[in-house]
Design an enzyme around this catalytic site. Structure first.
Site, PDB file in Angstrom:
ATOM      1  CB  SER A 265       3.775  19.190  31.386  1.00  0.00           C
ATOM      2  OG  SER A 265       3.796  20.222  30.410  1.00  0.00           O
ATOM      3  CG  ASP A 266       6.460  15.701  26.264  1.00  0.00           C
ATOM      4  OD1 ASP A 266       6.791  14.566  25.914  1.00  0.00           O
ATOM      5  OD2 ASP A 266       6.768  16.736  25.621  1.00  0.00           O
ATOM      6  CD1 TRP A 267       6.147  22.543  23.993  1.00  0.00           C
ATOM      7  CD2 TRP A 267       7.178  21.408  25.611  1.00  0.00           C
ATOM      8  NE1 TRP A 267       7.124  23.358  24.518  1.00  0.00           N
ATOM      9  CE2 TRP A 267       7.761  22.690  25.528  1.00  0.00           C
ATOM     10  CE3 TRP A 267       7.679  20.530  26.584  1.00  0.00           C
ATOM     11  CZ2 TRP A 267       8.806  23.124  26.348  1.00  0.00           C
ATOM     12  CZ3 TRP A 267       8.712  20.957  27.411  1.00  0.00           C
ATOM     13  CH2 TRP A 267       9.275  22.225  27.295  1.00  0.00           C
ATOM     14  N   GLY A 268       2.126  19.782  26.063  1.00  0.00           N
ATOM     15  CA  GLY A 268       0.733  19.388  25.907  1.00  0.00           C
ATOM     16  C   GLY A 268       0.396  18.152  26.708  1.00  0.00           C
ATOM     17  N   GLY A 269       1.299  17.773  27.600  1.00  0.00           N
ATOM     18  CA  GLY A 269       1.067  16.553  28.366  1.00  0.00           C
ATOM     19  C   GLY A 269       0.169  16.758  29.572  1.00  0.00           C
TER      20      GLY A 269
END
Ligand code: GLC
Length: 745
Positions: A265-269
């Site tokens: 995932s993107d960071w916090g996605g």
């Protein structure tokens, strides 16, 4: 005879068993066992908790291994342009290590502008060596999102407006990285083409546009580059968050394309417990407890695929079907990287990497205009060169967002030009304008002090005065990776130059004997002053050696061969985006998220300007050389081809100037008899060819039906329609030099 054979076989058997000591440990630890056997052997030994543990972050940039089994944790690192400095366990700020000043390679848009697959392989190998040396397993790059609007804040990190160019240029980079036992994590998948409201924005795209424009580069990275990792993007596509978007991850990426690596995932996605489990996310990375907001000690237990997942498994809500698939992919990645068969150790900040950074950056510098051979510089002995602009001195490796880097040094254009001339010419600098005086990001600092409180009038007067007796005036301006100026999480607010630069250029044009404008940016800048300037160069965030690379081109040490990876319009309004709904999107009553409608469809970049016959300042693919080239003898090897066959088309290219140089021969395909609306032409081939002065070579491309096809959404298949096609050989989307017709039977 028989005896001889038996003895030979015995000797071979003896040699074999001696050369490879018999491994008597568990299969998963055997570096020479097939990866899939190691995966299965490790999987059966793991507990439920250990399996779930691997699917989420344990720190800012690491996800869990299995200590009990000696399976290492996975170390992720930014970014596409170099290895980010070590950060604190749970903070974005750098940790203050003294051994992590890296080589800053050019921004990916600079690499794209080289149109040179060899340069891309060199880039991937070099940055892969640096990642390996820093013991990183997943490199969070390259980024290949299509430049849908010049306002997108992260265009500098991507590879331009055309899916074929981006696809062909990303493949060697991925291969080069992965040769080092480091996974390239291609990002941000997908239709992530703006920074405005990037975590709250839903991209509404029709299937044809998705398959023809926004997926091809990712498909090439996976199927031709064999990428081991993909990063889901922050935005939604057709109503579902992309870090767990069933259509993108399960149906297309893992289904249609057969991707066998990990989705990170993107960071916090990651935004939803159940979707994360069911829709193809494998590793949830992030910042805070619930991914986006707030923090708590050991917040990672609260991640969507941490305790909530474990509870779901224990309660019987989930079987281990999805979990085992995730863990197989993570283990496969580990056996390809940290536990790979052949240990290698990479290299870090070595002279070869600095040279690579310089060569790649120079190869991507684009000579846009060169009236009266203003360039290359021809400075008389003891002459004077005046450099004007903040970007002459501002160091720009620092900043821009997650691609921010800490380097041992950065050669700016002032130093680069001075290096080139030594004491043969006087090289002086005038500020010209004040833009962004910040010098640090995430506690990384350039060490400069750019403070200057003088007024624009005073600054311009100073520059004009100094220009009067200069043999050359080189204005170096553009953008600078600060907020709204080519920067992650903020889009640009206009495409004209900021900070009053146009006034400076126009004032200099009044007095300069020879005026060169170098625009440093990661996306198109409008140039209403273009007619007042002798030469215009599109420069880039070139990394550690940026000043030397620029000087190499301006002095003629390197004959420019860069070509624009995006169109440069006369003004933003000429572009395909006409409504708020298209960009930046709208949020109406009841909408939970912003809705960005890709109403322009496939008409992105030159596909728009070219098809609608809208003139541009400089077209996609444009770039001049210090020599000239002539195309002739375009032909198709046969008058027709079948859908199952291929067809060779070729053109002769001659260097008709007086110095050696490289030409990027571009092949566009036109489908004049298409039954549906198609762009006037589309890039389907390019080849960089080096020609000595006077030399001529034949450049040949092999066309197949895929190159002729459009995506039929109703049938969900690619369609090449029988009829006439044209192979257009061009110097740019606006400069077709020769053509050859042929028929698809
Ligand atoms: C950032 C970026 C992504 C980067 C990641 C880790 O938000 O979107 O490109 O790799 O987070 O820094």
């Amino acid at each position: 005879m028989k005896k001889t054979i038996i003895m030979a076989a015995a000797a071979l058997a003896l040699a074999a068993c001696c050369s490879q000591p018999k491994f008597d440990g568990p299969t998963y630890l055997n570096p020479n066992a097939p990866v899939e056997e190691r995966v299965e052997d490790a999987l059966v030994r793991m507990t439920l908790e250990e399996k779930v543990g691997m699917t989420t972050a344990q720190s800012k940039f690491s996800s869990r291994g299995v200590p009990r089994l000696g399976i290492p944790e996975v170390w992720h690192t930014d970014g596409p342009h170099g290895i980010r400095p070590e950060v604190l366990w749970d903070e974005w700020d750098q940790a203050g290590w003294t051994n992590d000043s890296c080589t800053a390679f050019p921004a990916l848009i600079n690499l794209a502008a080289t149109w040179d697959k060899e340069m891309s392989l060199l880039y991937g190998r070099s940055i892969g060596e640096e990642a390996r040396y820093r013991k990183k397993d997943i490199l969070l790059g390259p980024g290949i999102n299509i430049c849908r609007t010049p306002l997108n804040g992260r265009n500098f990190e991507y590879m331009g407006e055309d899916p074929y160019l981006a696809g062909q240029m990303v493949v060697p980079y991925v291969k080069g990285v992965q040769e080092n036992g480091v996974a390239a994590c291609v990002k941000h998948y997908a239709v992530n083409n703006q920074e405005f409201q990037r975590t709250q924005s839903n991209s509404v795209v029709d299937d044809r546009t998705l398959y023809e424009i926004y997926l091809p580069a990712f498909k090439a990275a996976v199927q031709e580059g064999n990428a081991w990792a993909i990063m889901g993007s922050y935005n939604l596509y057709n109503g579902q968050f992309n870090c767990h978007n069933k259509k993108l991850l399960v149906d297309i990426l893992k289904g249609e394309w057969g991707f066998d690596g990990v989705v990170v995932s993107d960071w916090g996605g990651c935004r939803d417990d159940e979707e994360a489990v069911l829709n193809g996310l494998d590793i949830e990375m992030g910042t805070w407890t619930n991914g986006l907001t707030g923090a708590a000690s050991d917040g990672y237990r609260n991640y969507h695929m941490a305790d909530p997942y474990l509870e779901g498994l224990r309660s019987g809500k989930y079987t281990t079907k999805e979990l085992d698939d995730k863990v197989r992919r993570i283990l496969r990645t580990i056996f390809r990287t940290s536990m790979r068969p052949e240990p290698n150790y990479g290299r870090f900040v070595c002279p070869e990497h600095y040279q690579a950074a310089r060569d790649i950056s120079a190869a991507g510098v684009v000579l846009l205009k060169n009236d009266n051979n203003t360039l290359p510089l021809n400075v008389p002995e003891g002459g004077k060169i005046l450099l004007v602009g903040e970007n002459v001195v501002k160091k720009m490796v620092v900043g821009g967002g997650s691609s921010n880097l800490k380097t041992a040094y950065e050669v700016n254009p002032l130093e680069g030009i001075r290096n080139a001339y030594g004491d043969k010419a006087e090289v002086v600098w005038a500020r010209g304008y004040v833009g962004d005086t910040s010098t640090s990001y995430n506690a990384v600092d350039t060490g400069q002090d750019l403070t200057d409180n003088r007024s624009p009038e005073v600054l311009i007067a100073e520059a004009v005065e100094a220009a009067k007796d200069a043999d050359y005036v080189i204005f170096v301006g553009g953008l600078n990776k600060s907020a709204h100026q080519d920067n992650e999480s903020t889009d640009r607010l206009q495409i004209t130059l900021p900070y009053g630069q146009e006034k400076v250029i126009e004032a200099l044009a009044e007095v300069a004997k020879n005026l060169v404008v170098v625009n440093i940016s990661g996306s198109a800048v409008a140039m209403p002053w273009a007619d007042k300037v002798g030469a215009i160069v599109q420069g880039w965030y070139g990394g550690t050696e940026t000043g030397n690379a620029l000087a190499d081109v301006l002095t003629g040490k390197v004959n420019p061969s860069g070509r624009l990876p995006f169109s440069v319009p006369f003004c933003y309004e000429d572009g395909p985006i006409k409504t708020e709904r298209q960009y930046p999107g709208i949020k109406e009553e009841g909408d939970e998220y912003w809705q960005t409608h890709y109403d322009e469809g496939v008409y992105v970049g030159y596909r728009w300007y070219d098809t609608k016959e809208i003139p541009v300042q400089f077209p996609f693919g444009h770039g001049l050389s210090y020599t000239t080239f002539e195309y002739s003898n375009a032909k198709a090897a046969k008058p027709s081809m079948t859908a199952a066959g291929t067809l060779k088309v070729s053109v002769d290219v001659a260097n008709t100037g007086d110095r050696d140089g490289s030409e990027i021969v571009q092949l566009y395909i036109a489908d004049p008899e298409a039954s549906i609306d198609r762009p006037a032409k589309e890039l389907k081939g390019f080849e960089k060819v080096f020609l000595k002065a006077g030399e001529k070579k034949t450049v040949t491309f092999e066309i197949d039906a895929e190159n002729l096809s459009w995506f039929n959404a109703e049938k969900h298949e690619w369609t090449a329609e029988p009829g006439e096609f044209k192979a257009l050989f061009a110097r740019s989307a606006g400069d077709v030099q020769a053509e050859a017709s042929f028929e698809l039977k």
